[in-house]
Design a protein around this motif. Structure first.
Motif, short mmCIF file in Angstrom:
data_model
loop_
_atom_site.label_atom_id
_atom_site.label_comp_id
_atom_site.label_asym_id
_atom_site.label_seq_id
_atom_site.Cartn_x
_atom_site.Cartn_y
_atom_site.Cartn_z
N ALA A 29 41.78 4.26 38.67
CA ALA A 29 43.00 4.13 39.48
C ALA A 29 43.57 2.72 39.38
CB ALA A 29 42.70 4.48 40.93
N ARG A 30 44.89 2.63 39.40
CA ARG A 30 45.56 1.34 39.18
C ARG A 30 45.42 0.41 40.38
NH1 ARG A 30 49.31 5.14 40.39
NH2 ARG A 30 50.82 4.68 42.04
N THR B 43 45.17 2.11 46.76
CA THR B 43 45.86 3.27 47.32
C THR B 43 45.79 4.46 46.37
OG1 THR B 43 47.36 1.88 48.61
CG2 THR B 43 48.08 4.13 48.15
N ALA B 44 45.98 4.22 45.08
CA ALA B 44 45.88 5.30 44.10
C ALA B 44 44.48 5.88 44.05
CB ALA B 44 46.29 4.79 42.72
N GLN C 260 44.24 8.23 46.95
CA GLN C 260 44.95 9.48 46.66
C GLN C 260 44.14 10.37 45.72
OE1 GLN C 260 48.49 7.35 45.27
NE2 GLN C 260 49.70 8.49 46.76
N ASN C 261 43.51 9.77 44.71
CA ASN C 261 42.72 10.55 43.76
C ASN C 261 41.46 11.13 44.39
OD1 ASN C 261 44.57 9.99 41.74
ND2 ASN C 261 43.40 8.30 40.86
#
Length: 391
Positions: free
Chosen positions: A302-303, A306-307, A310-311
Protein backbone atom coordinates in the motif's frame (compact mmCIF):
# COMPACT_ATOMS: atom_id res chain seq x y z
CA UNK A 1 -31.42 16.83 5.49
CA UNK A 2 -27.81 17.96 6.01
CA UNK A 3 -25.88 18.26 2.76
CA UNK A 4 -22.58 19.69 4.01
CA UNK A 5 -19.80 17.20 3.43
CA UNK A 6 -16.41 16.73 5.11
CA UNK A 7 -13.42 14.47 4.44
CA UNK A 8 -14.39 12.37 7.47
CA UNK A 9 -17.98 11.88 6.28
CA UNK A 10 -16.66 11.04 2.84
CA UNK A 11 -14.29 8.44 4.32
CA UNK A 12 -17.14 6.92 6.30
CA UNK A 13 -19.16 6.49 3.10
CA UNK A 14 -16.14 5.05 1.33
CA UNK A 15 -15.65 2.38 4.00
CA UNK A 16 -19.39 1.76 4.35
CA UNK A 17 -19.61 1.28 0.59
CA UNK A 18 -16.73 -1.20 0.56
CA UNK A 19 -18.44 -3.34 3.20
CA UNK A 20 -22.16 -2.92 2.47
CA UNK A 21 -22.69 -1.76 -1.09
CA UNK A 22 -19.77 -3.52 -2.70
CA UNK A 23 -18.31 -0.31 -4.14
CA UNK A 24 -16.13 2.56 -3.01
CA UNK A 25 -16.42 6.21 -3.97
CA UNK A 26 -15.85 5.20 -7.57
CA UNK A 27 -19.42 3.88 -7.69
CA UNK A 28 -22.18 5.32 -9.86
CA UNK A 29 -23.52 8.82 -9.23
CA UNK A 30 -26.97 7.56 -8.11
CA UNK A 31 -25.32 5.11 -5.69
CA UNK A 32 -23.10 7.85 -4.28
CA UNK A 33 -26.07 10.20 -3.78
CA UNK A 34 -27.99 7.34 -2.14
CA UNK A 35 -25.00 6.75 0.16
CA UNK A 36 -25.07 10.40 1.28
CA UNK A 37 -28.78 10.25 2.01
CA UNK A 38 -28.48 6.95 3.87
CA UNK A 39 -25.57 8.34 5.87
CA UNK A 40 -27.72 11.32 6.88
CA UNK A 41 -30.47 8.92 7.98
CA UNK A 42 -27.98 6.93 10.06
CA UNK A 43 -26.60 10.01 11.80
CA UNK A 44 -29.95 11.76 12.36
CA UNK A 45 -32.69 9.11 12.10
CA UNK A 46 -36.20 10.54 11.76
CA UNK A 47 -39.43 9.15 10.35
CA UNK A 48 -40.48 12.71 9.46
CA UNK A 49 -37.92 13.13 6.67
CA UNK A 50 -39.64 13.26 3.28
CA UNK A 51 -37.82 13.96 0.02
CA UNK A 52 -38.94 14.22 -3.59
CA UNK A 53 -37.06 13.60 -6.80
CA UNK A 54 -37.14 17.37 -7.33
CA UNK A 55 -35.46 17.86 -3.93
CA UNK A 56 -32.82 15.30 -4.86
CA UNK A 57 -32.10 16.98 -8.19
CA UNK A 58 -31.79 20.50 -6.77
CA UNK A 59 -30.00 19.56 -3.53
CA UNK A 60 -27.31 17.41 -5.12
CA UNK A 61 -27.11 19.16 -8.48
CA UNK A 62 -28.08 16.12 -10.55
CA UNK A 63 -30.53 15.62 -13.38
CA UNK A 64 -33.99 14.11 -13.04
CA UNK A 65 -32.80 10.80 -14.47
CA UNK A 66 -30.14 10.42 -11.76
CA UNK A 67 -32.69 11.52 -9.14
CA UNK A 68 -35.10 8.80 -10.28
CA UNK A 69 -32.32 6.19 -10.13
CA UNK A 70 -31.31 7.37 -6.66
CA UNK A 71 -34.93 7.14 -5.51
CA UNK A 72 -35.13 3.58 -6.84
CA UNK A 73 -31.87 2.57 -5.11
CA UNK A 74 -33.08 3.92 -1.76
CA UNK A 75 -36.31 1.95 -2.09
CA UNK A 76 -34.45 -1.22 -3.09
CA UNK A 77 -32.21 -0.82 -0.07
CA UNK A 78 -35.30 -0.74 2.10
CA UNK A 79 -34.40 2.49 3.93
CA UNK A 80 -37.03 4.70 2.26
CA UNK A 81 -40.51 4.04 0.93
CA UNK A 82 -42.93 5.96 -1.33
CA UNK A 83 -45.36 8.37 0.29
CA UNK A 84 -48.26 9.60 -1.77
CA UNK A 85 -49.96 12.94 -1.37
CA UNK A 86 -50.46 16.36 -2.89
CA UNK A 87 -49.44 19.82 -1.74
CA UNK A 88 -45.84 18.74 -1.22
CA UNK A 89 -46.71 15.72 0.95
CA UNK A 90 -45.65 13.11 -1.60
CA UNK A 91 -42.18 11.68 -2.14
CA UNK A 92 -39.99 9.28 -0.22
CA UNK A 93 -40.04 8.94 3.53
CA UNK A 94 -37.63 7.21 5.87
CA UNK A 95 -38.70 3.73 6.92
CA UNK A 96 -36.82 2.32 9.91
CA UNK A 97 -37.82 -1.36 10.12
CA UNK A 98 -38.95 -3.26 13.18
CA UNK A 99 -37.79 -6.72 14.24
CA UNK A 100 -40.37 -8.66 12.23
CA UNK A 101 -39.74 -6.75 9.00
CA UNK A 102 -35.97 -7.12 9.40
CA UNK A 103 -36.30 -10.85 10.05
CA UNK A 104 -38.56 -11.31 7.03
CA UNK A 105 -35.93 -9.74 4.77
CA UNK A 106 -33.06 -11.73 6.28
CA UNK A 107 -35.00 -15.00 6.21
CA UNK A 108 -36.01 -14.57 2.61
CA UNK A 109 -32.61 -13.53 1.33
CA UNK A 110 -30.00 -15.06 3.66
CA UNK A 111 -31.27 -17.70 6.06
CA UNK A 112 -33.31 -19.64 3.50
CA UNK A 113 -30.19 -20.26 1.42
CA UNK A 114 -27.89 -21.10 4.35
CA UNK A 115 -26.99 -24.74 4.90
CA UNK A 116 -27.64 -26.55 8.15
CA UNK A 117 -23.88 -26.70 8.74
CA UNK A 118 -23.50 -22.93 8.18
CA UNK A 119 -26.31 -22.23 10.64
CA UNK A 120 -24.73 -24.53 13.23
CA UNK A 121 -21.30 -22.92 12.86
CA UNK A 122 -22.79 -19.41 13.14
CA UNK A 123 -24.65 -20.39 16.32
CA UNK A 124 -21.52 -21.95 17.77
CA UNK A 125 -19.40 -18.86 17.24
CA UNK A 126 -21.95 -16.20 18.17
CA UNK A 127 -23.83 -17.90 21.02
CA UNK A 128 -21.28 -16.82 23.61
CA UNK A 129 -21.72 -13.16 22.67
CA UNK A 130 -25.53 -13.10 22.60
CA UNK A 131 -26.34 -15.60 25.36
CA UNK A 132 -28.48 -14.18 28.19
CA UNK A 133 -28.72 -10.82 26.41
CA UNK A 134 -32.06 -9.07 25.92
CA UNK A 135 -31.05 -6.05 23.84
CA UNK A 136 -32.43 -5.57 20.28
CA UNK A 137 -29.28 -6.93 18.62
CA UNK A 138 -29.33 -10.10 20.71
CA UNK A 139 -33.04 -10.63 19.99
CA UNK A 140 -32.37 -10.25 16.27
CA UNK A 141 -29.42 -12.68 16.35
CA UNK A 142 -31.33 -15.23 18.43
CA UNK A 143 -34.31 -15.16 16.08
CA UNK A 144 -32.14 -15.35 12.98
CA UNK A 145 -29.93 -18.18 14.23
CA UNK A 146 -32.83 -20.23 15.56
CA UNK A 147 -34.22 -20.50 12.05
CA UNK A 148 -33.47 -23.64 10.09
CA UNK A 149 -33.71 -23.99 6.33
CA UNK A 150 -36.85 -25.93 5.41
CA UNK A 151 -36.24 -29.55 4.60
CA UNK A 152 -36.13 -30.01 0.86
CA UNK A 153 -38.38 -32.60 -0.73
CA UNK A 154 -36.42 -35.41 -2.39
CA UNK A 155 -35.63 -34.73 -6.01
CA UNK A 156 -37.57 -36.91 -8.46
CA UNK A 157 -35.51 -39.79 -9.70
CA UNK A 158 -33.64 -39.04 -12.90
CA UNK A 159 -32.56 -41.42 -15.66
CA UNK A 160 -29.07 -42.72 -15.13
CA UNK A 161 -26.58 -40.52 -16.98
CA UNK A 162 -24.51 -41.93 -19.76
CA UNK A 163 -20.79 -42.07 -19.20
CA UNK A 164 -18.92 -42.26 -15.88
CA UNK A 165 -21.06 -41.97 -12.77
CA UNK A 166 -20.21 -39.51 -9.99
CA UNK A 167 -19.98 -40.36 -6.29
CA UNK A 168 -22.96 -39.20 -4.23
CA UNK A 169 -20.88 -36.70 -2.26
CA UNK A 170 -19.88 -35.06 -5.52
CA UNK A 171 -23.23 -35.18 -7.31
CA UNK A 172 -24.40 -32.32 -9.55
CA UNK A 173 -27.12 -31.01 -7.16
CA UNK A 174 -24.60 -30.73 -4.30
CA UNK A 175 -22.06 -28.94 -6.47
CA UNK A 176 -24.78 -26.76 -7.97
CA UNK A 177 -25.89 -25.52 -4.57
CA UNK A 178 -22.29 -24.74 -3.63
CA UNK A 179 -21.80 -22.85 -6.89
CA UNK A 180 -25.08 -20.99 -6.35
CA UNK A 181 -23.87 -19.94 -2.89
CA UNK A 182 -20.56 -18.68 -4.34
CA UNK A 183 -22.40 -16.71 -7.02
CA UNK A 184 -24.74 -15.27 -4.38
CA UNK A 185 -21.74 -13.94 -2.46
CA UNK A 186 -20.37 -12.39 -5.66
CA UNK A 187 -23.73 -10.76 -6.41
CA UNK A 188 -24.00 -9.40 -2.86
CA UNK A 189 -20.81 -7.38 -3.40
CA UNK A 190 -22.01 -5.74 -6.60
CA UNK A 191 -23.36 -2.17 -6.70
CA UNK A 192 -27.10 -1.72 -7.25
CA UNK A 193 -28.18 -2.37 -10.80
CA UNK A 194 -28.05 -5.14 -13.35
CA UNK A 195 -24.61 -6.69 -13.93
CA UNK A 196 -23.51 -9.19 -16.57
CA UNK A 197 -22.04 -12.27 -14.87
CA UNK A 198 -21.06 -14.09 -18.06
CA UNK A 199 -22.32 -16.91 -20.19
CA UNK A 200 -23.13 -20.30 -18.72
CA UNK A 201 -19.97 -21.67 -20.34
CA UNK A 202 -17.76 -18.91 -18.90
CA UNK A 203 -19.26 -19.38 -15.41
CA UNK A 204 -18.60 -23.12 -15.63
CA UNK A 205 -15.01 -22.45 -16.72
CA UNK A 206 -14.40 -19.81 -14.04
CA UNK A 207 -15.52 -22.17 -11.28
CA UNK A 208 -13.91 -25.26 -12.84
CA UNK A 209 -17.16 -27.19 -13.05
CA UNK A 210 -19.37 -28.73 -15.72
CA UNK A 211 -21.93 -26.89 -17.83
CA UNK A 212 -24.61 -29.09 -16.23
CA UNK A 213 -23.70 -27.85 -12.75
CA UNK A 214 -23.59 -24.22 -13.94
CA UNK A 215 -27.07 -24.54 -15.51
CA UNK A 216 -28.49 -26.01 -12.29
CA UNK A 217 -26.87 -23.31 -10.12
CA UNK A 218 -28.27 -20.53 -12.32
CA UNK A 219 -31.73 -22.13 -12.16
CA UNK A 220 -31.52 -22.09 -8.35
CA UNK A 221 -30.63 -18.39 -8.38
CA UNK A 222 -33.24 -17.55 -11.03
CA UNK A 223 -35.93 -19.16 -8.89
CA UNK A 224 -34.94 -16.83 -6.07
CA UNK A 225 -34.93 -13.86 -8.49
CA UNK A 226 -31.22 -13.23 -7.95
CA UNK A 227 -30.30 -13.62 -11.61
CA UNK A 228 -32.03 -13.54 -14.98
CA UNK A 229 -31.17 -15.37 -18.18
CA UNK A 230 -31.21 -13.84 -21.66
CA UNK A 231 -30.96 -15.90 -24.81
CA UNK A 232 -29.45 -14.96 -28.14
CA UNK A 233 -26.84 -12.42 -29.07
CA UNK A 234 -25.83 -10.26 -26.13
CA UNK A 235 -27.44 -12.74 -23.76
CA UNK A 236 -26.12 -14.61 -20.76
CA UNK A 237 -26.56 -14.51 -17.01
CA UNK A 238 -27.34 -11.16 -15.40
CA UNK A 239 -27.39 -10.36 -11.70
CA UNK A 240 -30.58 -8.70 -10.52
CA UNK A 241 -30.60 -6.11 -7.76
CA UNK A 242 -28.41 -7.66 -5.04
CA UNK A 243 -30.76 -9.20 -2.48
CA UNK A 244 -28.11 -9.62 0.20
CA UNK A 245 -27.41 -5.92 -0.25
CA UNK A 246 -31.00 -5.11 0.66
CA UNK A 247 -30.79 -7.32 3.74
CA UNK A 248 -27.59 -5.56 4.82
CA UNK A 249 -29.18 -2.12 4.46
CA UNK A 250 -32.30 -3.32 6.30
CA UNK A 251 -30.36 -4.68 9.25
CA UNK A 252 -28.35 -1.45 9.40
CA UNK A 253 -31.59 0.56 9.53
CA UNK A 254 -32.85 -1.74 12.31
CA UNK A 255 -29.67 -1.16 14.35
CA UNK A 256 -30.04 2.60 13.87
CA UNK A 257 -33.74 2.58 14.80
CA UNK A 258 -32.97 0.71 18.02
CA UNK A 259 -29.91 2.77 18.93
CA UNK A 260 -27.66 -0.31 19.04
CA UNK A 261 -24.23 1.09 19.87
CA UNK A 262 -21.18 0.63 17.63
CA UNK A 263 -19.45 -0.99 20.62
CA UNK A 264 -22.17 -3.66 20.82
CA UNK A 265 -21.88 -4.26 17.09
CA UNK A 266 -18.12 -4.54 17.42
CA UNK A 267 -18.40 -7.36 19.98
CA UNK A 268 -20.56 -9.42 17.59
CA UNK A 269 -18.32 -8.52 14.64
CA UNK A 270 -15.26 -9.71 16.51
CA UNK A 271 -16.79 -13.12 17.22
CA UNK A 272 -17.94 -13.50 13.61
CA UNK A 273 -14.48 -12.65 12.27
CA UNK A 274 -12.74 -15.03 14.68
CA UNK A 275 -15.15 -17.78 13.64
CA UNK A 276 -14.51 -17.21 9.94
CA UNK A 277 -10.73 -17.19 10.45
CA UNK A 278 -10.96 -20.52 12.27
CA UNK A 279 -13.26 -22.03 9.62
CA UNK A 280 -10.99 -20.77 6.84
CA UNK A 281 -7.97 -22.44 8.43
CA UNK A 282 -9.87 -25.71 8.75
CA UNK A 283 -11.07 -25.53 5.14
CA UNK A 284 -7.63 -24.87 3.61
CA UNK A 285 -8.95 -24.11 0.14
CA UNK A 286 -5.81 -23.52 -1.99
CA UNK A 287 -7.52 -21.16 -4.46
CA UNK A 288 -9.10 -19.08 -1.70
CA UNK A 289 -5.86 -19.07 0.25
CA UNK A 290 -4.06 -17.70 -2.80
CA UNK A 291 -6.55 -14.80 -2.87
CA UNK A 292 -5.90 -14.14 0.83
CA UNK A 293 -2.16 -14.08 0.10
CA UNK A 294 -2.75 -11.61 -2.72
CA UNK A 295 -4.82 -9.36 -0.44
CA UNK A 296 -2.10 -9.45 2.19
CA UNK A 297 0.45 -8.44 -0.43
CA UNK A 298 -1.75 -5.50 -1.40
CA UNK A 299 -1.67 -4.37 2.23
CA UNK A 300 2.10 -4.76 2.29
CA UNK A 301 2.52 -2.73 -0.91
CA UNK A 302 0.00 0.00 0.00
CA UNK A 303 1.20 3.50 -0.87
CA UNK A 304 0.37 4.91 2.58
CA UNK A 305 -1.23 4.09 5.92
CA UNK A 306 -4.77 4.94 4.82
CA UNK A 307 -4.52 2.76 1.71
CA UNK A 308 -3.25 -0.10 3.89
CA UNK A 309 -6.32 0.27 6.10
CA UNK A 310 -8.62 0.26 3.08
CA UNK A 311 -6.94 -2.88 1.73
CA UNK A 312 -7.45 -4.61 5.08
CA UNK A 313 -11.17 -4.89 4.33
CA UNK A 314 -10.35 -6.87 1.19
CA UNK A 315 -8.04 -9.12 3.24
CA UNK A 316 -10.81 -9.91 5.72
CA UNK A 317 -13.37 -10.35 2.93
CA UNK A 318 -11.18 -12.95 1.21
CA UNK A 319 -10.80 -14.81 4.52
CA UNK A 320 -14.59 -14.74 4.85
CA UNK A 321 -14.92 -16.23 1.35
CA UNK A 322 -12.38 -18.90 2.27
CA UNK A 323 -14.42 -19.81 5.39
CA UNK A 324 -17.34 -20.88 3.20
CA UNK A 325 -19.89 -19.56 5.71
CA UNK A 326 -22.06 -16.96 3.98
CA UNK A 327 -24.20 -16.41 7.09
CA UNK A 328 -21.27 -15.40 9.31
CA UNK A 329 -19.97 -13.25 6.45
CA UNK A 330 -23.34 -11.51 6.18
CA UNK A 331 -23.45 -10.82 9.93
CA UNK A 332 -19.88 -9.50 9.91
CA UNK A 333 -20.64 -7.16 6.99
CA UNK A 334 -23.80 -5.91 8.70
CA UNK A 335 -21.98 -5.13 11.96
CA UNK A 336 -18.96 -3.56 10.23
CA UNK A 337 -21.10 -1.36 8.01
CA UNK A 338 -23.13 -0.02 10.92
CA UNK A 339 -19.95 0.73 12.87
CA UNK A 340 -18.22 2.51 10.00
CA UNK A 341 -21.08 4.77 8.96
CA UNK A 342 -21.48 6.03 12.54
CA UNK A 343 -18.09 5.73 14.25
CA UNK A 344 -15.59 7.00 11.65
CA UNK A 345 -13.73 9.86 13.28
CA UNK A 346 -10.83 10.46 10.93
CA UNK A 347 -10.42 10.65 7.18
CA UNK A 348 -6.91 9.20 7.35
CA UNK A 349 -5.44 6.30 9.29
CA UNK A 350 -2.30 7.20 11.28
CA UNK A 351 0.96 5.35 10.62
CA UNK A 352 1.06 3.75 14.09
CA UNK A 353 -2.47 2.33 13.70
CA UNK A 354 -1.64 1.01 10.22
CA UNK A 355 1.52 -0.72 11.50
CA UNK A 356 -0.44 -2.41 14.28
CA UNK A 357 -3.16 -3.45 11.83
CA UNK A 358 -0.55 -4.93 9.47
CA UNK A 359 1.29 -6.85 12.19
CA UNK A 360 -1.97 -8.28 13.55
CA UNK A 361 -2.95 -9.26 10.00
CA UNK A 362 0.42 -10.96 9.58
CA UNK A 363 -0.40 -13.03 12.66
CA UNK A 364 -3.80 -13.97 11.20
CA UNK A 365 -2.15 -14.95 7.91
CA UNK A 366 0.36 -17.15 9.77
CA UNK A 367 -2.53 -18.86 11.53
CA UNK A 368 -4.28 -19.54 8.22
CA UNK A 369 -1.29 -21.09 6.49
CA UNK A 370 -0.57 -23.28 9.50
CA UNK A 371 2.68 -21.61 10.50
CA UNK A 372 1.31 -20.48 13.86
CA UNK A 373 -0.63 -22.43 16.47
CA UNK A 374 -1.77 -19.23 18.19
CA UNK A 375 -5.54 -18.77 18.30
CA UNK A 376 -6.74 -15.84 16.14
CA UNK A 377 -8.60 -14.16 19.03
CA UNK A 378 -5.77 -11.85 20.06
CA UNK A 379 -4.84 -10.89 16.51
CA UNK A 380 -8.44 -10.09 15.60
CA UNK A 381 -8.84 -7.93 18.70
CA UNK A 382 -5.61 -6.14 17.81
CA UNK A 383 -7.09 -5.31 14.40
CA UNK A 384 -10.24 -3.90 15.99
CA UNK A 385 -8.29 -1.89 18.56
CA UNK A 386 -6.02 -0.46 15.86
CA UNK A 387 -9.06 0.84 13.98
CA UNK A 388 -11.49 1.81 16.74
CA UNK A 389 -10.21 5.33 17.46
CA UNK A 390 -10.29 6.25 13.76
CA UNK A 391 -12.55 3.96 11.71
Amino acid sequence: MPIADTPTLSRARDLFGRVINGHDLGGSTPANVADRIEQSICLTPSHRVVITEGNLASTFGVGRRVARQTSRILQLRGVMEPRRGGKGMGGLRVCLPGLDQTLDTIRGEIVATSSVAAMADARRWLQWEIADQEDPLARLMHAMLEDAPPARAPEPSQPAPTGPTRPNSDSPPSRAHRLAADLRQQIALLPPGETFLGSLASIAAAYDTSLEVAVEAVRILADGQHVSMRRGRGGGVFACEPHAGRALHTINAFLIANAVSPERCRAVLNRANIGMIDLARARQDPQRLAKVEQSFQQMQQARNATALGQNWYGFIRDIADMSGNGLLHFIARAMAGSILIRRTRSAELPEAAARELFEASRQIRAHLVGGSQDAPNEAQWRCQLALQDYW
